[in-house]
Design an enzyme around this catalytic site. Structure first.
Site, short mmCIF file in Angstrom:
data_model
loop_
_atom_site.label_atom_id
_atom_site.label_comp_id
_atom_site.label_asym_id
_atom_site.label_seq_id
_atom_site.Cartn_x
_atom_site.Cartn_y
_atom_site.Cartn_z
N GLU A 59 -5.64 -4.50 9.91
CA GLU A 59 -5.31 -3.17 11.02
C GLU A 59 -5.09 -2.42 12.24
O GLU A 59 -6.44 -1.05 11.77
CB GLU A 59 -5.33 -2.44 9.90
CG GLU A 59 -4.53 -3.61 8.08
CD GLU A 59 -4.01 -2.49 7.63
OE1 GLU A 59 -3.05 -2.03 6.95
OE2 GLU A 59 -4.78 -1.24 6.98
N GLY A 94 4.46 1.41 4.38
CA GLY A 94 5.89 2.80 4.72
C GLY A 94 6.78 1.46 4.11
O GLY A 94 7.63 1.70 3.25
N SER A 100 2.65 -1.87 10.17
CA SER A 100 3.70 -1.87 10.61
C SER A 100 4.51 -2.75 10.49
O SER A 100 5.67 -2.98 11.21
CB SER A 100 3.24 -1.02 12.06
OG SER A 100 3.86 0.24 12.46
N GLU A 112 -7.63 5.65 7.20
CA GLU A 112 -6.99 6.65 6.64
C GLU A 112 -8.32 7.45 6.64
O GLU A 112 -8.21 8.38 6.47
CB GLU A 112 -5.91 6.92 6.09
CG GLU A 112 -4.39 6.24 6.99
CD GLU A 112 -3.59 5.74 6.57
OE1 GLU A 112 -3.29 5.28 5.23
OE2 GLU A 112 -2.12 5.43 7.02
N LYS A 165 0.19 4.29 -0.55
CA LYS A 165 -0.29 5.20 0.29
C LYS A 165 -0.41 6.28 -1.17
O LYS A 165 0.44 6.45 -2.27
CB LYS A 165 0.02 5.60 1.56
CG LYS A 165 -0.17 4.74 2.13
CD LYS A 165 -0.25 5.11 3.96
CE LYS A 165 -0.40 3.70 4.60
NZ LYS A 165 -0.43 3.76 5.79
N HIS A 185 -9.73 1.56 4.04
CA HIS A 185 -8.89 2.11 5.32
C HIS A 185 -8.95 2.59 6.25
O HIS A 185 -9.99 4.09 6.37
CB HIS A 185 -7.71 2.43 4.22
CG HIS A 185 -6.07 2.34 4.29
ND1 HIS A 185 -6.03 3.05 5.65
CD2 HIS A 185 -4.97 1.54 4.89
CE1 HIS A 185 -4.16 2.88 5.96
NE2 HIS A 185 -4.07 1.49 5.75
N ASN A 209 0.55 -1.33 -0.01
CA ASN A 209 -0.12 0.04 0.21
C ASN A 209 0.51 1.41 0.02
O ASN A 209 1.57 1.49 0.77
CB ASN A 209 -1.19 0.34 1.01
CG ASN A 209 -1.88 1.25 1.44
OD1 ASN A 209 -1.71 1.75 0.53
ND2 ASN A 209 -2.30 1.15 2.90
N GLY A 223 1.81 2.46 10.53
CA GLY A 223 3.60 3.80 11.56
C GLY A 223 3.24 3.55 11.78
O GLY A 223 4.85 5.37 12.45
P1 PGA Z 1 2.15 1.04 7.18
O1 PGA Z 1 0.96 1.38 7.05
O2 PGA Z 1 2.87 -0.88 7.41
O3 PGA Z 1 3.19 1.99 7.64
O4 PGA Z 1 2.36 1.12 9.34
C1 PGA Z 1 0.26 -0.18 6.94
C2 PGA Z 1 -1.39 0.35 5.97
O5 PGA Z 1 -1.54 1.76 6.45
O6 PGA Z 1 -2.03 -0.07 5.53
#
Ligand code: PGA
Length: 244
Positions: A168, A227, A205, A101, A13, A99, A11, A174
């Site tokens: 998640e 990330g 993460s 976010e 983003k 998601h 992902n 993150g």
């Molecule tokens: P992250 O993001 O691996 O940076 O924690 C995962 C996601 O939001 O899908």
């Protein structure tokens, strides 16, 4: 050590431009070296990169997915929006929906349900994200929250075979934090008991540092990686370690 067929979903983003796609050469070479179809790797770049990425990945086993869409299947007066049919039309096979976010910026379960419905009808496979906030975890209402997100998000969705669920926890995204192993195993089992036959991925993460403990949780069917997926070597490391 696992021999299981796993999903690895990158992902990206809001990250990357045309030049960034060149960094995928390493991943393409790596995926070509793997003889058996051991796993499915899916890149979900920003919308601007979906079409060029499908061209680059044409002769590989790697698929491309989108990160969100409008809930209408028809064209319409929705400035700035893109629907699932348009994404399918440029080669996306998957889509991330729900998601946290996007939930944070106003998406509710009802809207997510409409998007899932439209996306599955357009022929996209859905990576449906669910997860509790830190506050909900502290209040010990994780299961209640997940059940609500599942019941409302998947309400009246017939084609459940095209849904992958990504658990998640919002507090793990993150932050460098991941759930405790036994807790994660139990939560994934709970999700599987709510949606029979569903593949359940973990996200939040995931990194080359913690993959060794995550891969041992044997009811997890793959990972949604934010990330760490932006750096090809990290993603390759995560996949290699999963099978070591
Ligand atoms: P992250 O993001 O691996 O940076 O924690 C995962 C996601 O939001 O899908």
């Amino acid at each position: 050590m696992t021999n299981k067929y796993m999903f690895f979903i990158a992902n990206w983003k809001m990250f990357g431009d045309l030049g960034t796609l060149n960094t995928l050469n390493k991943v393409i070479a790596f995926s070509k070296k793997i003889k058996k179809k051991k796993f499915k790797l899916i890149y979900c770049p920003p919308t601007t990169l979906i079409y060029p990425l499908t061209k680059i990945l044409k002769k590989t086993s790697i698929d491309v997915g989108a990160q969100n869409c409008h809930e209408s299947k028809k064209y319409g007066a929705y400035t700035g929006e893109i629907n699932s049919k348009m994404l399918r039309g440029v080669g996306a096979k998957y889509i991330i929906l729900g998601h946290s976010e996007n939930r944070k910026s106003g998406e509710n379960d009802k809207l997510i349900n409409l998007k899932i419905s439209a996306a599955t009808k357009s022929g996209l496979k859905v990576i449906f994200c669910i997860g509790e906030t830190l506050n909900e975890k502290r209040k010990k209402v994780t299961k209640k929250i997940l059940a609500k997100q599942i019941n409302r998000g998947l309400s009246k969705i017939r084609n459940k075979k095209s849904i992958l669920i990504a658990y998640e926890p919002v507090w793990a995204i993150g932050s460098g934090l991941i759930p405790e192993e036994t807790e994660l195993f139990e939560t994934v089992n709970f999700i599987k008991s709510k949606v029979k036959g569903a593949k359940v991925l973990y996200g939040g993460s995931v990194s080359p540092k913690n993959i060794n403990s995550l891969k041992d949780i044997n009811n997890i069917d793959g990972f949604l990686i934010g990330g760490a997926s932006q750096v090809s070597n990290n993603l390759i490391d995560i996949i290699k370690k999963t099978y070591n």
